[in-house]
Design an enzyme around this catalytic site. Structure first.
Site, PDB file in Angstrom:
ATOM      1  N   GLU A 179      42.642  43.296  39.932  1.00 52.14           N
ATOM      2  CA  GLU A 179      42.397  44.836  40.390  1.00 52.14           C
ATOM      3  C   GLU A 179      44.297  45.065  40.518  1.00 52.14           C
ATOM      4  OE1 GLU A 179      43.306  44.671  44.449  1.00 52.14           O
ATOM      5  OE2 GLU A 179      41.731  42.873  45.009  1.00 52.14           O
ATOM      6  N   LYS A 228      37.249  38.553  52.763  1.00 50.86           N
ATOM      7  CA  LYS A 228      38.564  37.693  54.181  1.00 50.86           C
ATOM      8  C   LYS A 228      37.756  37.675  55.178  1.00 50.86           C
ATOM      9  CE  LYS A 228      40.715  41.327  51.785  1.00 50.86           C
ATOM     10  NZ  LYS A 228      41.002  41.383  50.359  1.00 50.86           N
TER      11      LYS A 228
HETATM   12  N1  PSU Z   1      42.323  40.230  47.489  1.00 48.77           N
HETATM   13  C1  PSU Z   1      42.811  39.419  47.791  1.00 48.77           C
HETATM   14  N2  PSU Z   1      43.804  40.359  49.002  1.00 48.77           N
HETATM   15  C2  PSU Z   1      43.793  41.519  48.496  1.00 48.77           C
HETATM   16  C3  PSU Z   1      43.012  42.135  48.476  1.00 48.77           C
HETATM   17  C4  PSU Z   1      41.908  41.295  47.526  1.00 48.77           C
HETATM   18  O1  PSU Z   1      43.246  38.281  47.958  1.00 48.77           O
HETATM   19  O2  PSU Z   1      45.240  42.593  48.907  1.00 48.77           O
HETATM   20  C5  PSU Z   1      42.655  43.746  48.591  1.00 48.77           C
HETATM   21  C6  PSU Z   1      41.502  43.621  47.402  1.00 48.77           C
HETATM   22  O3  PSU Z   1      42.088  45.553  46.696  1.00 48.77           O
HETATM   23  C7  PSU Z   1      40.754  44.478  48.608  1.00 48.77           C
HETATM   24  C8  PSU Z   1      41.735  45.207  50.096  1.00 48.77           C
HETATM   25  O4  PSU Z   1      39.508  45.876  48.097  1.00 48.77           O
HETATM   26  O5  PSU Z   1      41.957  43.933  50.072  1.00 48.77           O
HETATM   27  C9  PSU Z   1      40.279  45.516  50.824  1.00 48.77           C
HETATM   28  O6  PSU Z   1      40.755  46.345  51.915  1.00 48.77           O
HETATM   29  P1  PSU Z   1      40.459  47.454  52.578  1.00 48.77           P
HETATM   30  O7  PSU Z   1      39.562  45.840  53.733  1.00 48.77           O
HETATM   31  O8  PSU Z   1      41.183  47.899  53.182  1.00 48.77           O
HETATM   32  O9  PSU Z   1      38.746  47.352  52.274  1.00 48.77           O
END
Ligand code: PSU
Ligand code: MN
Length: 319
Positions: A30, A164
Site C-alpha cells: 500500500e 494499530k
Molecule cells: N500501516 C502502517 N501505517 C499506516 C497505515 C497502515 O504502518 O499509516 C494506514 C493504512 O493505509 C490503513 C490506514 O488503511 O492507515 C487506516 O486509516 P484509517 O484509520 O483512517 O482508516
C-alpha cells in the site's frame, strides 16, 4: 487480469504484468503508509526496502497508488520517490479512489483502496503495517475504518501486525467476526498490537506456516465463502516496544487529538506522527521493522498460493 473497463484508468508496471501473466507470485503493497504514515525520507527508504525484501523472497512487489489520476499497480523507482516526497497527496479509500482517478489527483491508497486495486489486477496477497479498525471512543465518534468492510468483501490475504494499537482491538475483532473475516495470528495465540507482540487479547485463529495460510484461503474460496482474511504477524522481538509503555504514548497522543479537534481521515496520521515525536522516533523504527516482517511473510504466502492446489474441490471430486 484487470477487467476491460478498468484498463483505461490503470497502469500495470512491466515486471508486475509479466509476473501476473506467467503465474509467478506477486505481493501488493500500500501507499498511505508512504504518503501519510511516515515522514520523508524514512518513508522513501522503507518503501524501497520493502520492495527489495519481496524480491529477495522470490515474489514481485506491486506498490499501489494513484498518480496524476492513473491507478498504478506497481511503481517505478522514480514514481515511488516522487510520491514519498510529495505534499498534498490524498488518502484514498473505497469512497474516493474513483474520485482521485477522474480528477487527475495523486494519492496514497489505504488498505481498503489497495485491496480493490490489487483484486482488479489479479493479486491475492497484500502486506501492510496495521489495518485501520474501530477507533477508541467509536461509540461516540462512529469512526470505524473502511478497511474492515473491504476485508469482508474483497478476496485478499492481508498481512498486518494486527490492528494499530491506537485502535480498540477488541471492538475491531468483534466487527471482523460479524462481517465473517477470519483473523489468523501467525505463530501466536494472542493478537499482536502493532508496536508490541502481545495485546493480551486471544487471537481468533492461529496458523504456523505460510502453506497453511494459503490452504485456508483456497479452501474458503472452494467453499464459495466470499471476502478476504487478515493475518496478524507479531513484530519481531528485537524491534518491539512494550505494550504498557506504548499505552502511555497512545493516551497522550489521543488527548492531543481531542484538544485539537482532529477528526475523520486525519486521526490516524495525526496519532502516528504524535507517537513518533513522543517516542523520539522509536515507534517509526518499530513500524518499519514490522512492515518488513509482513512483506517477508506475504511473499512466502504468495509463493505457496501458486503451489497449493484448491484442496477442497479436489477432495469433493474424489468422493
Ligand atoms: N500501516 C502502517 N501505517 C499506516 C497505515 C497502515 O504502518 O499509516 C494506514 C493504512 O493505509 C490503513 C490506514 O488503511 O492507515 C487506516 O486509516 P484509517 O484509520 O483512517 O482508516
Ligand atoms: Mn477513520
Amino acid at each position: 487480469m484487470t477487467p476491460e473497463a478498468a484498463r483505461s484508468f490503470t497502469d500495470v508496471n512491466p515486471p508486475v504484468a509479466e509476473a501476473l501473466a506467467s503465474g509467478r507470485p506477486v505481493v501488493a503493497l500500500e501507499s498511505t503508509i508512504i504518503t501519510h504514515g511516515m515522514p520523508y525520507p524514512q518513508n522513501s527508504a522503507m518503501a524501497a526496502n520493502v520492495e527489495q525484501i519481496v524480491r529477495d523472497e522470490g515474489a514481485v512487489p506491486a506498490t499501489i497508488a494513484v498518480i496524476g489520476g492513473r491507478l498504478k499497480i506497481g511503481l517505478s523507482g522514480e514514481e515511488r520517490e516522487a510520491l514519498a516526497n510529495s505534499t498534498g497527496a490524498m488518502k484514498l479509500s473505497r469512497a474516493d479512489l474513483a474520485f482521485a482517478v477522474t480528477q487527475g489527483r495523486t494519492g496514497g491508497t489505504t488498505v481498503a483502496a489497495t485491496m480493490i486495486a490489487a483484486h482488479l489486477a489479479g493479486i491475492e496477497v497484500f502486506a501492510t503495517g496495521g489495518i485501520g479498525g474501530v477507533h477508541k471512543g467509536a461509540e461516540a465518534s462512529f469512526d470505524i475504518s473502511a478497511d474492515l468492510d473491504e476485508l469482508a468483501h474483497t478476496p485478499l490475504i492481508v498481512v498486518s501486525a494486527g490492528a494499530k494499537a491506537i485502535l480498540d482491538i477488541e471492538k475491531t475483532l468483534e466487527v471482523l467476526e460479524t462481517r465473517g473475516v477470519p483473523v489468523v495470528a501467525f505463530r501466536a495465540d494472542v493478537m499482536p498490537a502493532f508496536w508490541s507482540r502481545n495485546s493480551n487479547i486471544s487471537a481468533p485463529l492461529r496458523l504456523d506456516t505460510a502453506k497453511d495460510i494459503a490452504a485456508f484461503f483456497h479452501t474458503r474460496r472452494a467453499l464459495g465463502i466470499a471476502g478476504g482474511m487478515l493475518v496478524a504477524n507479531p513484530v519481531p522481538q528485537d524491534a518491539e516496544i512494550d505494550a504498557a509503555r506504548m499505552a502511555n504514548y497512545i493516551a497522550d497522543a489521543q488527548d492531543a487529538a481531542r484538544l485539537r479537534h482532529i477528526t475523520g481521515k486525519a486521526v490516524t496520521p495525526f496519532l502516528l506522527a504524535r507517537i513518533f515525536e513522543l517516542t523520539n522516533g522509536e515507534s517509526l523504527k518499530t513500524n518499519i521493522a514490522l512492515v518488513e516482517n509482513n512483506a517477508r511473510l506475504a511473499a512466502a504466502i504468495a509463493r505457496e498460493l501458486i503451489h497449493e492446489p484448491a484442496t477442497t474441490s479436489r477432495r469433493l471430486k474424489k468422493q
